[in-house]
Design a protein around this motif. Structure first.
Motif, PDB file in Angstrom:
ATOM      1  N   VAL A 104       0.856  -1.187   0.000  1.00  0.00           N
ATOM      2  CA  VAL A 104       0.000   0.000   0.000  1.00  0.00           C
ATOM      3  C   VAL A 104       0.888   1.232   0.000  1.00  0.00           C
ATOM      4  O   VAL A 104       2.021   1.193   0.470  1.00  0.00           O
ATOM      5  N   PHE A 105       0.356   2.326  -0.539  1.00  0.00           N
ATOM      6  CA  PHE A 105       1.097   3.591  -0.668  1.00  0.00           C
ATOM      7  C   PHE A 105       2.413   3.372  -1.411  1.00  0.00           C
ATOM      8  O   PHE A 105       3.447   3.921  -1.051  1.00  0.00           O
ATOM      9  N   ASP A 106       2.390   2.569  -2.443  1.00  0.00           N
ATOM     10  CA  ASP A 106       3.584   2.227  -3.193  1.00  0.00           C
ATOM     11  C   ASP A 106       3.371   2.546  -4.667  1.00  0.00           C
ATOM     12  O   ASP A 106       2.418   2.057  -5.277  1.00  0.00           O
ATOM     13  N   ALA A 107       4.258   3.347  -5.219  1.00  0.00           N
ATOM     14  CA  ALA A 107       4.146   3.756  -6.617  1.00  0.00           C
ATOM     15  C   ALA A 107       4.256   2.583  -7.572  1.00  0.00           C
ATOM     16  O   ALA A 107       3.743   2.627  -8.681  1.00  0.00           O
ATOM     17  N   TRP A 167      -6.663   8.321   3.009  1.00  0.00           N
ATOM     18  CA  TRP A 167      -5.369   8.465   3.673  1.00  0.00           C
ATOM     19  C   TRP A 167      -4.284   8.673   2.624  1.00  0.00           C
ATOM     20  O   TRP A 167      -4.458   8.359   1.460  1.00  0.00           O
ATOM     21  N   ARG A 168      -3.121   9.185   3.078  1.00  0.00           N
ATOM     22  CA  ARG A 168      -1.982   9.331   2.174  1.00  0.00           C
ATOM     23  C   ARG A 168      -0.694   9.217   2.984  1.00  0.00           C
ATOM     24  O   ARG A 168      -0.694   9.407   4.194  1.00  0.00           O
ATOM     25  N   LEU A 170       4.796   8.204   6.916  1.00  0.00           N
ATOM     26  CA  LEU A 170       3.917   9.068   7.698  1.00  0.00           C
ATOM     27  C   LEU A 170       2.551   9.014   7.026  1.00  0.00           C
ATOM     28  O   LEU A 170       2.262   9.777   6.114  1.00  0.00           O
ATOM     29  N   VAL A 171       1.736   8.049   7.442  1.00  0.00           N
ATOM     30  CA  VAL A 171       0.430   7.812   6.836  1.00  0.00           C
ATOM     31  C   VAL A 171      -0.597   8.657   7.581  1.00  0.00           C
ATOM     32  O   VAL A 171      -0.764   8.495   8.799  1.00  0.00           O
TER      33      VAL A 171
END
Length: 176
Positions: free
Chosen positions: A2-5, A20-21, A58-59
């Motif tokens: 998750v949160f991975d380009a 979320w980010r 930092l999610v």
């Protein structure tokens, strides 16, 4: 992941983190290189967000209109020692930390509440590359269990609860 380009399928990320980010690796990078090492795994029958590598994350969720609120999560402190990472941390000796960020102004200005080195419970403020510990108390964590960690923000007062018991309080007017 998750949160991975590099992850082209965002359905898992959207299921757990809609809205979320990762402030350290923005979602806009999804089309480019880089990303994070966060992944959802199953641990004892429950989904868990795991840092598979030692890359800071930092999610966050929310916006500038948030004032008084509380944030909570279940965390397990696996690492007791820090690691060298060529980031901009000028203070806090790269000590392992796990917890929650709150009242985030940006990736360089926010509060943190959580466990440090598996031996302390802390409330800290990050201002640029400096970490300022506002309050701390000894707390030896059991690395085999999860703790329910909650930060409650009302005005300039911050209260930290572990497993429902209030453990730390601090007053800090930086970011109300």
């Amino acid at each position: 992941r998750v949160f991975d380009a590099r992850e082209t399928d965002a359905h898992v990320e959207n299921a757990f983190f809609a809205g979320w980010r990762n402030a350290l690796a923005p979602r806009l990078q999804r089309a480019g290189k880089g990303g994070t090492a966060l992944q959802i795994i199953e641990d004892a029958g429950r989904p868990v967000l795991e840092m598979a590598e030692r890359i800071p994350a930092l999610v966050i969720a929310g916006d500038a209109s948030w004032g008084d609120y509380e944030v909570a999560c279940d965390v397990r402190c696996l690492a007791a020692e820090g690691f060298p990472y060529p980031h901009d941390e000028a203070t806090w000796d790269f000590q392992a930390k796990v917890g929650v960020a709150f009242r985030v102004q940006d990736s360089r200005r926010h509060y943190f509440a959580g466990f440090q080195r598996g031996r302390l419970l802390v409330i800290a403020a990050r201002e640029n590359a400096n970490w300022i510990v506002i309050n701390a108390a000894p707390f030896t964590v059991d690395r085999n269990r999860f703790y329910h960690l909650k930060a409650v923000c009302r005005g300039d007062v911050i209260e930290i609860f572990v497993d429902g018991a209030k453990r730390l309080t601090a007053a800090d007017p930086r970011w109300c």
